[in-house]
Motif scaffolding. Structure first.
Motif, PDB file in Angstrom:
ATOM      1  N   PRO A  51      32.911  19.467  34.729  1.00 40.66           N
ATOM      2  CA  PRO A  51      32.076  20.419  35.478  1.00 40.66           C
ATOM      3  C   PRO A  51      31.265  21.298  34.520  1.00 40.66           C
ATOM      4  N   ASP A  52      30.260  21.930  35.078  1.00 42.34           N
ATOM      5  CA  ASP A  52      29.414  22.820  34.268  1.00 42.34           C
ATOM      6  C   ASP A  52      30.248  23.944  33.677  1.00 42.34           C
ATOM      7  N   SER A  53      29.929  24.279  32.427  1.00 44.33           N
ATOM      8  CA  SER A  53      30.692  25.334  31.761  1.00 44.33           C
ATOM      9  C   SER A  53      30.184  26.726  32.109  1.00 44.33           C
ATOM     10  N   ASP A  54      29.050  26.824  32.801  1.00 42.80           N
ATOM     11  CA  ASP A  54      28.516  28.143  33.133  1.00 42.80           C
ATOM     12  C   ASP A  54      28.957  28.626  34.511  1.00 42.80           C
ATOM     13  N   ILE A  55      30.014  28.056  35.049  1.00 39.52           N
ATOM     14  CA  ILE A  55      30.538  28.513  36.332  1.00 39.52           C
ATOM     15  C   ILE A  55      31.189  29.872  36.114  1.00 39.52           C
ATOM     16  N   SER A  56      30.789  30.829  36.920  1.00 35.46           N
ATOM     17  CA  SER A  56      31.340  32.169  36.744  1.00 35.46           C
ATOM     18  C   SER A  56      32.693  32.270  37.427  1.00 35.46           C
ATOM     19  N   VAL A  57      33.647  32.768  36.690  1.00 35.77           N
ATOM     20  CA  VAL A  57      35.000  32.958  37.192  1.00 35.77           C
ATOM     21  C   VAL A  57      35.260  34.454  37.206  1.00 35.77           C
ATOM     22  N   PRO A  58      35.747  34.991  38.324  1.00 31.75           N
ATOM     23  CA  PRO A  58      35.989  36.434  38.355  1.00 31.75           C
ATOM     24  C   PRO A  58      37.095  36.822  37.382  1.00 31.75           C
ATOM     25  N   PRO A  59      37.005  38.005  36.826  1.00 29.72           N
ATOM     26  CA  PRO A  59      38.047  38.438  35.894  1.00 29.72           C
ATOM     27  C   PRO A  59      39.361  38.672  36.636  1.00 29.72           C
ATOM     28  N   PRO A  60      40.480  38.512  35.940  1.00 23.53           N
ATOM     29  CA  PRO A  60      41.760  38.752  36.605  1.00 23.53           C
ATOM     30  C   PRO A  60      41.924  40.228  36.933  1.00 23.53           C
ATOM     31  N   GLY A  61      42.550  40.488  38.008  1.00 19.85           N
ATOM     32  CA  GLY A  61      42.770  41.869  38.413  1.00 19.85           C
ATOM     33  C   GLY A  61      43.249  41.925  39.836  1.00 19.85           C
ATOM     34  N   PRO A  62      43.378  43.115  40.363  1.00 20.86           N
ATOM     35  CA  PRO A  62      43.856  43.241  41.742  1.00 20.86           C
ATOM     36  C   PRO A  62      42.821  42.716  42.738  1.00 20.86           C
ATOM     37  N   VAL A  63      43.316  42.181  43.807  1.00 23.73           N
ATOM     38  CA  VAL A  63      42.477  41.618  44.848  1.00 23.73           C
ATOM     39  C   VAL A  63      42.107  42.721  45.825  1.00 23.73           C
ATOM     40  N   PRO A  64      40.811  42.779  46.240  1.00 26.99           N
ATOM     41  CA  PRO A  64      40.447  43.788  47.252  1.00 26.99           C
ATOM     42  C   PRO A  64      41.268  43.592  48.515  1.00 26.99           C
ATOM     43  N   GLY A  65      41.788  44.680  49.017  1.00 25.35           N
ATOM     44  CA  GLY A  65      42.624  44.637  50.206  1.00 25.35           C
ATOM     45  C   GLY A  65      44.102  44.693  49.880  1.00 25.35           C
ATOM     46  N   SER A  66      44.471  44.503  48.612  1.00 19.85           N
ATOM     47  CA  SER A  66      45.880  44.600  48.262  1.00 19.85           C
ATOM     48  C   SER A  66      46.232  46.063  48.023  1.00 19.85           C
TER      49      SER A  66
END
Length: 84
Positions: free
Chosen positions: A64-79
């Protein structure tokens, strides 16, 4: 004169016989399973894709393309750990 409180009446023997019979059957089946010998595995001599349904690829799949944006790890909204 007989006092019924002092006379011991043994319960029936069938629950003890049933438990003993069940234990013997369980142990005999465990021994039979333990003594069961399977035939040794036979390795196939050649791989034929028409018989076993394996399809060989001519080239490996494209990554797959290497420029796929992955969100940074952290708390999930709503938790409960998410802070606004």
């Amino acid at each position: 004169m007989t006092n019924n409180a002092l006379i011991y009446r043994r319960p029936s023997k069938w629950p003890i016989a049933a438990a003993l019979t069940a234990a013997v059957l369980i142990h005999l089946s465990a021994v039979a399973i333990g003594l069961h010998q399977e035939s040794p595995a036979i390795l196939p001599t050649a791989t034929d894709p028409t018989i076993i349904g394996v399809y060989f690829a001519d080239a490996p799949p494209t990554p797959p393309d290497s420029d796929i944006s992955v969100p940074p790890p952290g708390p999930v909204p709503g938790s409960r750990f998410y802070r606004t």
